[in-house]
Design an enzyme around this catalytic site. Structure first.
Site, mmCIF file in Angstrom:
data_model
loop_
_atom_site.group_PDB
_atom_site.id
_atom_site.type_symbol
_atom_site.label_atom_id
_atom_site.label_comp_id
_atom_site.label_asym_id
_atom_site.label_seq_id
_atom_site.Cartn_x
_atom_site.Cartn_y
_atom_site.Cartn_z
ATOM 1 N N LYS A 26 0.797 -1.126 -0.136
ATOM 2 C CA LYS A 26 0.155 -0.150 0.116
ATOM 3 C C LYS A 26 0.843 1.363 0.150
ATOM 4 O O LYS A 26 1.951 1.156 0.510
ATOM 5 C CB LYS A 26 -1.003 0.150 1.122
ATOM 6 C CG LYS A 26 -0.209 -0.069 2.632
ATOM 7 C CD LYS A 26 0.175 1.344 2.891
ATOM 8 C CE LYS A 26 1.053 1.353 4.366
ATOM 9 N NZ LYS A 26 1.512 2.609 4.727
ATOM 10 N N ASP A 45 -3.332 -0.986 10.199
ATOM 11 C CA ASP A 45 -3.496 -0.593 8.747
ATOM 12 C C ASP A 45 -4.063 -2.263 8.203
ATOM 13 O O ASP A 45 -4.541 -2.255 7.110
ATOM 14 C CB ASP A 45 -2.168 -0.765 8.198
ATOM 15 C CG ASP A 45 -1.295 0.655 8.326
ATOM 16 O OD1 ASP A 45 -2.308 1.521 8.731
ATOM 17 O OD2 ASP A 45 -0.033 0.788 7.796
ATOM 18 N N GLY A 58 9.882 -2.936 6.616
ATOM 19 C CA GLY A 58 10.074 -1.605 7.237
ATOM 20 C C GLY A 58 10.061 -0.778 6.190
ATOM 21 O O GLY A 58 10.645 0.527 6.377
#
Length: 292
Positions: A16, A141, A101
């Site tokens: 995303k 999320d 990350g």
């Protein structure tokens, strides 16, 4: 009549982008109030689910930097078993393609794909709303990946309103470092008082007006990220996604994206991707499995 459940599923876990990220305040519990625009990418991880004859959950490969019980895929599977009393088991193989990350939501997307995949594999039929609620306990999320549509999000990112965004080509560049989200949100210089705006105003302004409130802090704390922005200056409009480390350049055509990716790949991990308003996961799974 319920359709037979599969014994094996191979499902995508898309990345995303945060096309916009405003921090509008800080709550008493330490979380930050956000306004953001989520959009999916046509690039991501893949997970394979195979039914077991017992109730165990197996996960391969083992990620050296994440203890097995802390892996969000394992947590999602255990959460689903605990919430439903399901005694079925599964072997899961994670094909990790997104950089960890990077601000691309890979772990959250893997968790969402696990919830949706096991809901189908085990024939649970929980529906999107309940799966999204379970996902929220794993991370802010996760619900947007469960629901599967580009969204305007508020709160800590869990209050979602579906939107239709432009779908440009992107080149995603990872500078080869890990950015600490706690360090970014704990930084004294982080902007935390952006005035809230309406979704309509955000969409009316368009991509040229969108920004990420974390970007200046990350660029200050991580020279490697700053160097990517310096390199992109004059080449393409660019923005940090999430708290980084990935920097995302927007291009008008696939040919331009191919050219920029080829240049960037001489220095960093870089890949091209298309923005999507519907998650490819939801295109793979049958509509009647996903229906609430």
């Amino acid at each position: 009549m319920n359709s037979p459940t599969p014994d094996r599923l191979v499902l995508p876990a898309p990345g995303k982008l945060n096309r916009l990220l405003h921090i509008t305040g800080r709550r008493l519990d330490g979380y930050h109030e956000l306004q953001t625009l989520f959009q999916f990418l046509d690039v991501g991880d893949h997970l394979t689910f195979e039914r077991r004859d017992d109730s165990e959950v197996g996960l391969t490969p083992y990620l050296d930097d994440i203890p097995l019980e802390d892996n969000l895929v394992m947590k999602a599977a255990r959460q689903l078993q605990a919430a439903t009393g399901c005694t079925q088991g599964v072997n899961i193989h994670l094909d990790k393609r997104l950089p960890q990350g990077g601000g691309l939501g890979g772990g959250s997307s893997d968790a969402a794909t696990t919830l949706l995949g096991l809901d189908a594999l085990w024939g649970l039929g929980l529906g999107l709303e309940r799966l999204a609620a379970l996902g929220l306990t794993l991370g802010a999320d996760v619900p947007v990946f469960v629901k599967g549509h580009a969204a305007w999000a508020e709160g800590i990112g869990e209050r979602l309103t579906p939107v239709e965004l432009d779908t440009p080509w992107f080149v995603v560049i990872h500078p080869g470092i890990a950015v600490s989200t706690p360090a970014v949100f704990g930084a004294a210089q982080l902007t935390r008082n952006t005035p809230p705006i309406t979704m309509a105003r955000a969409l009316q302004g368009g991509a040229t007006s969108w920004r990420n409130d974390c970007e200046s802090t990350v660029r200050h704390l991580y020279p490697e990220v700053e160097s990517v922005f310096d390199w992109l200056s004059g080449r393409a409009p660019s923005m940090l996604t999430g708290t980084g480390a990935c920097v995302v350049a927007s291009l008008e055509s696939e040919a331009q994206a191919d050219g920029l990716q080829a240049e960037a790949s001489r220095h960093w991990l870089a890949f091209k991707a298309r923005g999507l308003n519907r998650s490819p996961l939801h295109d793979v799974l049958a509509h009647d499995v996903l229906a609430s």
